[in-house]
Each structure stands twice: as structure tokens, then as C-alpha cells.
Design a protein around this motif. Sequence first.
Motif, short mmCIF file in Angstrom:
data_model
loop_
_atom_site.label_atom_id
_atom_site.label_comp_id
_atom_site.label_asym_id
_atom_site.label_seq_id
_atom_site.Cartn_x
_atom_site.Cartn_y
_atom_site.Cartn_z
N VAL B 132 0.83 -1.21 0.00
CA VAL B 132 0.00 0.00 0.00
C VAL B 132 0.86 1.25 0.00
O VAL B 132 2.01 1.23 0.44
CB VAL B 132 -0.97 0.03 1.20
CG1 VAL B 132 -1.97 -1.10 1.12
CG2 VAL B 132 -0.21 -0.03 2.52
N ALA B 133 0.26 2.33 -0.47
CA ALA B 133 1.02 3.57 -0.65
C ALA B 133 1.06 4.44 0.60
O ALA B 133 1.53 5.56 0.56
CB ALA B 133 0.43 4.37 -1.82
N SER B 135 1.77 4.56 5.04
CA SER B 135 2.74 3.98 5.97
C SER B 135 2.09 2.87 6.79
O SER B 135 1.92 2.99 8.00
CB SER B 135 3.28 5.08 6.89
OG SER B 135 4.33 4.57 7.66
N HIS B 136 1.70 1.81 6.10
CA HIS B 136 1.06 0.69 6.78
C HIS B 136 1.60 -0.63 6.27
O HIS B 136 1.99 -0.74 5.12
CB HIS B 136 -0.46 0.70 6.55
CG HIS B 136 -1.15 1.86 7.18
ND1 HIS B 136 -1.28 3.07 6.54
CD2 HIS B 136 -1.71 2.02 8.40
CE1 HIS B 136 -1.91 3.92 7.34
NE2 HIS B 136 -2.18 3.31 8.47
N HIS B 281 -1.84 -2.31 9.52
CA HIS B 281 -1.25 -1.76 10.75
C HIS B 281 -0.23 -0.69 10.40
O HIS B 281 0.52 -0.86 9.45
CB HIS B 281 -0.61 -2.84 11.60
CG HIS B 281 -0.39 -2.39 13.01
ND1 HIS B 281 0.71 -1.66 13.40
CD2 HIS B 281 -1.17 -2.52 14.11
CE1 HIS B 281 0.60 -1.36 14.69
NE2 HIS B 281 -0.51 -1.86 15.15
N PRO B 282 -0.22 0.39 11.17
CA PRO B 282 0.75 1.45 10.86
C PRO B 282 2.19 0.97 11.02
O PRO B 282 2.48 0.08 11.82
CB PRO B 282 0.45 2.52 11.92
CG PRO B 282 -0.86 2.18 12.51
CD PRO B 282 -1.07 0.71 12.32
N ILE B 283 3.05 1.57 10.24
CA ILE B 283 4.49 1.35 10.39
C ILE B 283 5.09 2.67 10.85
O ILE B 283 5.01 3.67 10.14
CB ILE B 283 5.15 0.96 9.05
CG1 ILE B 283 4.49 -0.29 8.47
CG2 ILE B 283 6.65 0.76 9.23
CD1 ILE B 283 4.97 -0.62 7.07
N GLU B 284 5.67 2.66 12.03
CA GLU B 284 6.32 3.87 12.51
C GLU B 284 7.53 4.14 11.65
O GLU B 284 8.34 3.25 11.43
CB GLU B 284 6.73 3.69 13.97
CG GLU B 284 7.34 4.94 14.57
CD GLU B 284 7.55 4.80 16.08
OE1 GLU B 284 6.63 5.14 16.84
OE2 GLU B 284 8.62 4.35 16.48
N LYS B 285 7.61 5.36 11.16
CA LYS B 285 8.75 5.67 10.30
C LYS B 285 9.64 6.71 10.96
O LYS B 285 9.68 7.86 10.57
CB LYS B 285 8.25 6.19 8.95
CG LYS B 285 7.66 5.12 8.07
CD LYS B 285 8.21 5.19 6.65
CE LYS B 285 7.84 3.98 5.84
NZ LYS B 285 6.96 4.28 4.71
N ILE B 286 10.31 6.29 12.00
CA ILE B 286 11.26 7.20 12.63
C ILE B 286 12.65 6.66 12.31
O ILE B 286 12.91 5.47 12.41
CB ILE B 286 11.03 7.28 14.15
CG1 ILE B 286 9.77 8.12 14.40
CG2 ILE B 286 12.23 7.91 14.86
CD1 ILE B 286 9.37 8.23 15.84
N SER B 291 11.33 10.55 7.37
CA SER B 291 10.69 10.28 8.65
C SER B 291 9.90 11.48 9.12
O SER B 291 10.22 12.62 8.83
CB SER B 291 11.74 9.90 9.69
OG SER B 291 12.03 10.99 10.52
N GLY B 292 8.84 11.19 9.83
CA GLY B 292 7.92 12.25 10.24
C GLY B 292 8.12 12.65 11.68
O GLY B 292 7.17 12.98 12.36
N TYR B 293 9.35 12.58 12.16
CA TYR B 293 9.56 12.89 13.58
C TYR B 293 9.69 14.39 13.80
O TYR B 293 10.44 15.05 13.11
CB TYR B 293 10.81 12.17 14.08
CG TYR B 293 11.19 12.49 15.50
CD1 TYR B 293 10.32 12.15 16.54
CD2 TYR B 293 12.36 13.17 15.80
CE1 TYR B 293 10.65 12.45 17.84
CE2 TYR B 293 12.70 13.46 17.10
CZ TYR B 293 11.84 13.11 18.12
OH TYR B 293 12.16 13.41 19.40
#
Lengths: 320, 293, 488
Positions: B132-133, B135-136, B281-286, B291-293
Motif C-alpha cells: 500500500v502507498a 505507511s502501513h 497496521h501502521p508502520i512507525e517511520k522514525i 521520517s515524520g519525527y
Amino acid sequence: MLPTLLFSLNLEFNFFRMIKKTTVYLNNPSPSVDQVGIIDRIDRITSRSIKDETKLQGLKLALNMVDLTTLEGADTENKVRQLCNKAQHLHDAYPGLPTVAAVCVYPNFVKTAKQCLQGSGINVASVATAFPSGQSSLEVKLLDVKIATDAGAEEIDMVISRGKFHEGEYNFVFDEIATIKEACGKSRLKVILETGELGSFDKVRKASDIAIEAGADFIKTSTGKISPAATLPVTLVMLEAIKDHYYRTGIQVGMKPAGGISNSKLALQYLLLVKETLGKDWLTNQWFRFGASSLANDLLMQIVKQQTGVYQSKDYFSKD
Amino acid sequence: MSRLEILKTYKIYIGGKFPRTESGRFYTPKNGTTPLGNICLSSRKDFRNAVVAARGAFDGWSGATAYNRSQVLYRIAEMLEGRKAQFMDELMQQGSTKGAAEKEVHASIDRIIYYAGWCDKYTQLFSAVNPVATSHFNFTVPEPTGVVSVFAPEENSLIGLISTIIPVIASGNTCVVLASENKPLCAITFAEVINSSDVPGGVINILTGTRKELHSHMASHMDVNALFYTGNDKKEILEIKKLAVDNLKRVVVKDFVTIYSAEHDSPYYIEDFVEMKTTWHPIEKIGAAGSGY
Amino acid sequence: MTKKTIKINFDTGWDLAPAPESTSHIQLNEQYELFIGGKWVKPSSGKYFPTINPATEEKIAMVAEANEKDVDKAVKAARKAYTEVWSKMPASERAKYIYRIARLIQEKAREFAVIESMDGGKPIRESRDVDVPLAAAHFFYYAGWADKLDYAFPNRKPQSLGVAGQITPWNFPLLMAAWKIAPALATGNTVVLKPAETTSLTALKLAEIIQEAGLPDGVVNIITGAGETGAAIVNHNDIDKIAFTGSTGVGKIIQNAVAGTNKKVTLELGGKAANIIFEDAVLDQAVEGIINGIYFNQGHVCCAGSRLFVEESVYDIVLRKLKDRMESLIVGNPLDKNTDIGAINSKEQLTTINNYLKIGKSEGAEMYQSNCVVPKKGYWCKPTLFTNVSQSNRIVQEEIFGPVLAIQTFRTVAEVIEKANNTPFGLSAGVWTDKGSKLFNLSSQLKAGIIWGNTFNKFDPTSPFGGYKESGFGREGGLHGLKPYLKF
């Protein structure tokens, strides 16, 4: 047998002692944070359109929330005086503008700043506690605070001990903040988490909760010396900590994103985030601040643009 | 004096037990003019009881590990292998030649082995991780549909039974089967095999009787999730399909004339009775790029 | 004790000024004909019906009403295109046509978004950020499958079915058209599509794109009309495949109608999804998920999280956060970029929703609505939630298809699984917990086709969508979405 018993008794004793100071925090362990959910929420904020009267009102509000800051090794008395002058005369060509909330300097410039700002209603904020790294002893930090408050700083911006935080020494961090808070007396304490060094939203949330429970009047994202500094997502995480604390206690805690907020659009998005998370009571410089150096001029340019309909040039706005 | 033979009482199989039909009725199918025995003429209440048993067994069977289901199926084949003679005997009683009976029993055992092997493999065949496009993490896996009504083929009473039951239960479904009306002997003896093969009670329930009496209940029961019909009675098929609409049963209709052909060795029979479930399920992208931190 | 007096004040006096999306660049005809055989043809009955902007109650355009004759014409055109052109064309060429459609939607994205919001009432934020980009993505995704079907189904020799009759609902008009048309074309079928009668415009604009893309005449036919037109498609005997998205009631009628035929059917029907919040969930993001789950597209979503289950220990705080979050939802002009909740799709639907609100109250449930102001003209429903409800309430059992949430509490995992599955529907479910093993337990035990773990209402062309039980059968999206359009 006996030494072991004594040892364990000793441990127990210490354990209870620690709990006593940090009871409130331990009773409400920090929730974790879902990064993807936070980003989704921020996407909704940034896709909002802020225009016309809303924009003008927001720009003025934002201007009134700025902590005009200079925290350079090269800072001089003169530089601080110029900054204070700017704080009082943002853009005199346009009357009726609000002032900034405070001028933020190193402790050794507090006296100068106080003199310049006398009677202006603008506060003097001072960083302290071995800013920006915080790598010093509690004695030095307390002295740092004392120098600033003695010189008349109404606001103290302290840094937390990130090293200790990463070591899991949460009690140390909590106690340090609580001690500094005591030393601040009547001055309001802003606790800088330096989110760029914390590494995850979960840790930002935990640090926020510790700071709040330890007595912070404000929690603040960054020193401005580390990247990333303030971001909308990190600010939302901290606002949620403030909100949960408010729900529990009815006590307001302020928020100060600092560093990296240099344009008006972004500032307005921060305000919108505050509006939709904490509402009216936080939309005042009593409870929300921007730590920034170049934001003020951009806000001014946008205000003039909103009122005249003409796009502005930086050459027409004073830089100090 | 020659010894008097003991005749077998053929009973139905519900919830791991061998009751007589609650209706107390029987019918006597014949091979030519020779009666095959007094066979239970199951009623709609027997069917109802069987569905209760099947529903009760569903969570346990579908929740068992695939490896476990695979071994249980294998065990059925082992038990059947040991009782080859009895099944051949019954097939011959029902009119098969010895050669045909042997062929049918062997093919039946082999088909069970074939599907036993699929239990812990079909999932990999029909699953997908979907890129999927957002962050999951997103994946699709098959799950058993639930309780299945099975109309076993009228001819080929053993391999037909096995070719319909085994792929249905391989994924974790439970079933209620109506055996061949005129050749029901193997079905009941097969129930005895199941009963001694570690198959939990209620996973397979076998009824004897007539399609005429039971088909409408098998198609309309609201706690049955899918229906496997074999045959080509157009009128009956239409009726069944219409009755199945009320709770949107999945209806699979097959004309089982080529029962020995390799096409009946197929994971797609398993696929007919599974539902695809997609989980996000979300994938944390840190720490990642962007990254969205 | 002080708890009750602590209240966040959202009356900030700093309200967002209207920011309407411009409608000046869109092109709409006053009257739309039927798109059959690559041409715009008048309906044989000569009848047209108005399509209404639900936010203003004003007529946008007149739309042709297709009857049996028109349906027949469309099916004939589709059959001709299938046998003479489309089935003979190399799959790689077929793919290129579908790619073209994807690109043209992207090029005209803004126009599509504006028309979608005008015609259906959904906020421009959603049509712009969700419906239209996803529709384009769907065509783009399936285009690539056209010449790779042998890899999707190895050794099975996949073959197209022929003519597909497709009927789409009014909640995601363009997106559902894309969900239907893209896989059908990729697998080599030709199409007769009927959009819902209240929201025909974007499907008709899609027909214009199909023309512009140069698709061979008759490969896609788009005809408009209400239930009777749909019935004519379902009952046409030269159609090989029916794909329907809509209510479970109509789905059953269709399934009944095709029982005696060889038509393959895919049904994507109603739902009453459980959205389950555990004590250890990340509550703030869970609340966001609840909001997105039930108030997305005014709750006109078959997979909406309309049944909320909250673990008792966090019920108070979740409810409080939820109500506070509801205060910042802006209800109003769908074309305003700041609108969160737009207009209810039609007068009929508003009546249905209002009726359920009455039922809820009369059943003893407690109703709460946010303090937003709704416009005077148009069809509106404030975001609503019901507390003090139980499984036996009609508002818990039946699909309302509106911004109405029913909240129950639970104590144990076993209890919530039982309650969540205690419904004839099985389309989707949401689970919020910070504990991985608990999440996997729930996700495997919930009887639903889509499980959103710590998220809700996410869609993607690569992700199969479809339900268990009475929510329908067949999957749309992903590799699994190809199968319903193929025989082996």
C-alpha cells in the motif's frame, strides 16, 4: 546472609524514597504515541486553509506570542540592546501592532535586557541550567538560575538532562526539574526537552509528562541548537501531554515550540493545532509561545501584506 | 452348524457420536433387488442438531494449528488404509466390481493424503502482502468460511464423499454432509474411520437420507455459511441458490462426473471455502528516509 | 471532584473564514445523455431526471434515464466491443488504454473533486485527497495487471468472462466506478456501468475521459438511472458478470435474480463495523481513528466504524476526548477546504438518518451532538453519538449510513470478540491496543474482511476489500480483485 538482607533493605528504602518524590508521575505512566496517527492528524491541520480576517487575527496573535531570541556565542551587550529595541518597535510604520511576548537571552545579558525593556510589558526570559547541553552539576545549574532570576528574569528556560533521561534515570530528571522550579521562585519555568535528541515520540511524551509533573510552567521543544527542532508532530505530542494533565488536574501548562519556525504559514498552523487541541485558554501568550528569531519579521511582512494586499520585501523590515 | 453373521446397524454421525435419527425412520436402499440395510432417514431436526455440533466445533478446529490439521487428515488416511477391505466390501455390496472398488478406495486414500499436505501450505498460496502507498503494513490471508453444508455426490459414494469433505475441512471449516442417498454404506463406515482418527467431534457430521427432504434446510439454515452442492439437478440447484440468499451463503456447485481426474486434486477446492481477510497496521517511520519525527 | 468543572473551551473566537474551492474551471453540461458504444445517445424514453446538489438543494444538471431498451443497446455495444476488439487485443495494449485513463484522471483531478463534492455533498478535502487520487491509483494499479494475469494465476489459463454489468453506490461515485471498471478492463472484459441516480456526474465525466483516452467504442458504456435501470442490467441475459456495491437488501435481490443463471456475482454490501478500544491503546490516536471511522464521508461508508466498544476502565476519558475532538469538526459547505463533514447525500438519506436518531432516543439511548452550526439550506446531520446502548438496540444492529456512532463498553477480550461478531455483517473492524499479541488475537478472531489495527478507514488499490457473511462476497482491490472477473 546478613549483608544480603541489609542490602535488600537498603534497596527497598531507596526505592520508597524515590517513589515518594515521583508518585504523581508513576501513578500516571506515560502512554505511547502512534507516529502514523500523529502524522495523519497533522496532515489534517496543514490542509486547512487560513485566510482573510482569520489570517490577520492569527498573524497578530502569533506575533504577540513570539519570544524574540538571541542565543549566540557572539552575543554582545549591543546586540541584546538592539534586539530589545526591535521588540518594542516591531514596525512603527504600522501602528496598532502587538508587541512580542518576551526577549530571550543568556543569563549574563538579563540585566541589560531588563533595562532596555523597562515599562514595555515585554518579559525577559533567560536560558539557564548549562544551556544548551545541560551537562553540568546541579550546583552550577542552580547558580545559573539564581544569576538570571537575581538579575530580574521573569522566565527561565531550562534544559533537561537528556543523558540521564536516556539512561532511564527518570527520577533524576524529575528531581532536577523540581529543584530548579523551586529555585525559580516567582519566575515562570519553561522546560526544554530537546526533542531532537530524544529519538521517538514515546520518549517525547514521557519527558513531557515528567516535566509537567515536576512543576514546569511551560514545556518547550528545543534549544534551537539541535536538528530537528520544533515540528508540528512533536508539538502535538506535547500538547496531548498538557491536555491529559489538564483533564486530570485542571492545571494549565504552557507550550513553546522553538527553533525552525521561520514563516507565518507554519506559525498559523501551530496556532490551529493549539486551537483544535486545547482551545481558547491556550491561545494567549500566557500559555503559548514561539521561540524564534526570524519569525517576527515574516509575521510583520504578512500582516502588512494582508492589510495592503501588496506582497512585501524584506528590505522594508528592520533586522536586529 | 454355520455361524450366524452379525449385521451392522448403520447410524448417523453427529458431534462425534453415532445416534439414530431422532425421527426414528429408516429407508432401505437396494443394489438391484438386494437391500443394503436399514438406513437412517434423517430429518430436518437431525440436520439442525448437526449444525449445532458443527458450529460448536468450528472455533477449535479452525483455531488448531495447520500442522495439527494436516496430521489429523493424514491420520484419516492411515485409518482408511487399515480398513481397505471393509470399504471394498461395502462398495461391492453397493454394486462395484472388485477392481473398481479397489481403485476407488486407493484413490480415496491418496486424495486424503494429497489434501493433508495442503493444510499448512494453501495459506501461503492464497495470501498476499500488499504494498500500500501509505505507511502501513498490509496483508491478506485466507480464513475458513465457517459451517458448510455438503451434498456428497450420488455416485462414487466413497471418493465422492472424500473429495467434497476433505478440501472443505482442510482450511478449518466444519461441515454437515448428506451422504449418497442410494449408496450410503461407505459414508457411515467412513464416520467410524473419522471417529478413530483424532478428528474432533462435530468437525464432520454425516447424515443419511434424501436430498428431497433435506436440501431446503441445508440451503436455508441461517447458521450455515457456505454450501457445496454436487450434481446437476437444475431445479434443485435453482431452489438451493435462492434459499441460500437469505444469509448470503457462499454457494459452490460442481458436477462431479470426472471424480478420478487430477483436477479434483486441487487447492482451489480449498479456496472455494475460505474468506480473504486483509489486515492493516501502521508502520512507525522514525529514523527512516522521509521520517515524520 | 473538580473533574466535572474542567472543560476545554473550544469557543475560541478565532474561527476559520470560508475558503471555498473555485468552481469556475469545471465544465458541466446542462443535460447528460447515455454513453453507449462510444457515443452520447438520447434515452429511448426521452426522460431525464435532475441531479441535486445536497448542500444547496439546487439542480446541477439533468441526467438521462435509461430503460430496458437502452440497457439492451448498451449490452449489445459491450458485447460487440468484446468479441470484435477488446478480447482480441494484446493484453499489453489493453494496459496502455487503462494507463491513459489513470493519467487523464490525474490531469483533471481538481475538476473531478469539485464535481464530486457538488453532486454528492462530500467535503472537498476528501474528494481531493481521497476519492480522486485513489480512483486514478486504481486504474494505474490494474493497468499493470492486464498483461501479467498468467503470473497472478499460474497454470490456470485465466480467461475473461465477457460483458460485466456494474452497479455502483452514491457514497464514492468516482472511486467505486474505478474499483469496478479498472479490474474488469484489465482482465479483458467490457463494461456496462450504472452509477447511483443521485450521483451520476463523475461517472459521466469519466465517460468523457474514456472517450478522450480513445478506448474502442463500446468497451465501457455508462448509463444512468435508478433501481429499474439496475434491474434491467441484472436481468439482461447477455451479461456474464454482475458486480454490485450497495445495500445488503438490494444485494439479496440481485443474488436471487441471478440464481438461475450462470452469471458470476460480486457483492460488496453493508456493514456495522466494531471499532474496539482497549485500555492500553494509544488513546489520542484512537480517538482520531474513531472520528475518521464514523464521520468520514458523513458516515456514508459501508465499512464505517459505527459500533464503538470501549474498555470500561478508559470509557470516561475516551468519551471526553471524543467529545472534545468533535468540537473541532467543521460541518458545512462541501466545497469549503476547511469542511470536515459535508452534506448528507440526499433528502431520503437524511430522513433515514433522522429516523434512526428518533429510534435511538426512543430506545432509551442518550444522544450527544457537537455544538457546530449547520447551514439552513441543504441536508445536514451534526456528528452524533449515542451512549447507554446495548447490542439489542436497533441503532447498534442496523446500518444507519450516517454520522452516528453507538458506544458500548466491555470488560474482557472474550466479551468484546463475542459482541463484535454478534451481527449478520462482517465487512470491517478496528482494534486499538498497544500490545501486539492482543492485536493479532483480535484480528484473527474478528469475522470481517478488513481489520484495521490501530488505524481505520484506510484504502489502497493493492489492498483487497470485501466482506464476510452478509457484507457480501468477492474481493475488490489487489491481486484478489482480479479473480471475480476471470474464469479458469
